[in-house]
Design a protein around this motif. Sequence first.
Motif, short mmCIF file in Angstrom:
data_model
loop_
_atom_site.label_atom_id
_atom_site.label_comp_id
_atom_site.label_asym_id
_atom_site.label_seq_id
_atom_site.Cartn_x
_atom_site.Cartn_y
_atom_site.Cartn_z
N ASN A 21 -7.08 -6.10 -1.31
CA ASN A 21 -7.50 -4.71 -0.99
C ASN A 21 -6.95 -3.53 -1.98
N LEU A 22 -8.14 -3.15 -2.76
CA LEU A 22 -7.77 -2.18 -3.80
C LEU A 22 -8.60 -0.73 -3.60
N SER A 23 -8.62 -0.60 -2.48
CA SER A 23 -9.17 0.65 -1.99
C SER A 23 -8.31 1.76 -2.26
N SER A 24 -8.87 3.15 -2.46
CA SER A 24 -8.36 4.31 -2.58
C SER A 24 -7.33 4.31 -3.83
N ASN A 25 -7.81 3.54 -5.03
CA ASN A 25 -7.01 3.79 -6.22
C ASN A 25 -7.98 4.63 -7.26
N ASP A 63 -13.04 0.21 -1.33
CA ASP A 63 -13.47 1.33 -0.89
C ASP A 63 -12.91 2.72 -1.66
N SER A 64 -13.45 3.84 -1.83
CA SER A 64 -12.86 4.86 -2.16
C SER A 64 -12.14 4.99 -3.51
N ASN A 65 -12.99 4.33 -4.55
CA ASN A 65 -12.34 4.23 -5.85
C ASN A 65 -13.79 4.92 -6.57
N SER A 76 1.07 -1.07 -0.10
CA SER A 76 0.14 -0.09 -0.02
C SER A 76 0.89 1.33 0.01
N ALA A 120 -3.84 -0.89 -1.64
CA ALA A 120 -4.59 0.21 -0.99
C ALA A 120 -3.55 1.41 -1.49
N ARG A 121 -4.36 2.52 -1.64
CA ARG A 121 -3.62 3.90 -1.65
C ARG A 121 -2.52 4.02 -2.73
N ASN A 165 -2.41 -6.40 -0.34
CA ASN A 165 -2.94 -5.19 -0.04
C ASN A 165 -2.32 -3.98 -0.97
#
Length: 298
Positions: A50-54, A76-78, A2, A26-27, A24
């Motif tokens: 976990n691929l959140s915030s990409n 989350d947050s894509n 991440s 993320a970000r 993970n």
Amino acid sequence: MSQMGVQHLTTNTFENIPNIQCLNLARNNISDIPEEVFHSKNFENLIYLNLSSNRLDVNELDFINNHKNLKTLVLDSNTRNNDEICLSENKDTKLRVLSLKNCYLYSLSSNCHYEQKNYPLKFLTALDLSHNEFNVSSLTYDRLPSLQNLSLSHNRLHSVPENLAEFPDLKVLSLSYCDITKITSDTFKNFSRLEILSLRGNQITKIDFTLNLPNLRILDLAENQLHSLPINWSANLNNLRYLNLNSNYFPSMEALNLGSQLELKNLEDLHLRNNLISSIIVPLDLPSELTIHVGPIL
């Protein structure tokens, strides 16, 4: 991996890391994932991703199509080009947990605007759609027949959606901060298996009926506008262990109507901080193991 500035993934990215089970990412700054990446031999046993915030478009998820072992996917947050996520049955998937928090999603759709994709929710047990602008009418039992845990927190629902009663196995439901103003005796009448219910942070002013939730263990009503609870309101809450009434307008313990609630024999934690209570008189027939959490007495 991440927060490493990753922008592109290829089949060679993880060639020296065999047998990956949890990953993970993320970000980072990932906007596209070729389908073959997570179908390489290195990812045959991948169970958590976990691929959140990409910068992914959650309508373009070919990379998980027919993955047989992936059980948890966090997106989350894509927020790129999102409106609805397109779904259809995929018999080979084992996906159980899907998080789509803060993705600007409006609905789940079974009709794609492009060639049909196979996105796997038939066996999904947990779905997080919090922090969206979601049209809950698109949640139907035929699309999510195994659903047990659902979060719709921070969606402007204004009321408890009636169609949620279609899910007979629902055990955990979060409707916190949804601008809900009212619940009635019919609101939860078909939620007999519910074990955890959060209505925190709404604008509920009154509960004037018996909550018929015999399997409920945790009830969060904090940050509402409640002044009192009616006699026998908890007559069918035999398994309740945790009750959060923080940040309401209860003037006294008597306003809770706990004095004759023998049904609350399993209650372990009662939270009453930030109310208008000026003194604490504990009813004698409450459980001896009960801990009452209070702030400064006014």
